[in-house]
Scaffold this motif. Structure first.
Motif: not given
Length: 157
Positions: A76-80
């Motif tokens: 979630l950190f990277f993709v968002l």
């Protein structure tokens, strides 16, 4: 691997953008590593009540759930960040941005492929990142597989 569309380079490089150097890529990775460690640390503290305040025993459902939970947090950190503006905080510090062939942030699908393929790049002992040193467009293996580019934005001054 994805091929570069004929006019993609002109679109990706519009506005004074250039391909990211390997050194800047590593700088952003190191910066983001500090953030990921913080996320895992805080995520672990949040998970402790589920495991009764103890580290999950290896091979238990709690251990598997804990690992999947931490993977989801990092995903979630990277993709968002990638889909919302094309950059993580580490990339922001070095004026880097992930873009697709249209010069815009990657789609959810492209960001998800990039995340999974970056895991492959690490699993190959980092050779997926070293690939960028020999690639004409400075693209790492995961960028090639996801159809993305890592670019450097021009100075705003």
């Amino acid at each position: 691997m994805s091929q570069t569309p004929p006019d993609a380079l002109s679109r990706v490089l519009r506005g004074g953008r250039v391909f990211s150097s390997f050194a800047l890529r590593i700088g952003a990775i190191l910066y983001d590593l500090l953030l990921v460690v913080s996320i895992v640390f805080i995520g672990s503290a949040v998970f402790l009540p589920v495991s009764g305040g103890e580290a999950p025993a290896p091979g238990t459902w709690t251990s598997v759930a804990y690992q999947l939970y931490l993977l989801a947090l990092v995903y979630l950190f990277f993709v968002l960040f990638w889909t919302r503006g094309g950059r993580t905080l580490g990339m922001l510090a070095w004026r880097l941005r992930v873009v697709n062939a249209g010069g815009t942030p990657p789609t959810l699908g492209q960001a998800s492929v990039r995340f999974a393929a970056a895991g492959l790049s690490w699993a190959l002992l980092g050779l997926g990142f070293v690939w960028a040193l020999f690639d004409a467009e400075h693209r790492a293996l995961h960028d090639r597989l996801a159809g993305t580019w890592l670019i450097r934005e021009p100075d705003e001054g």
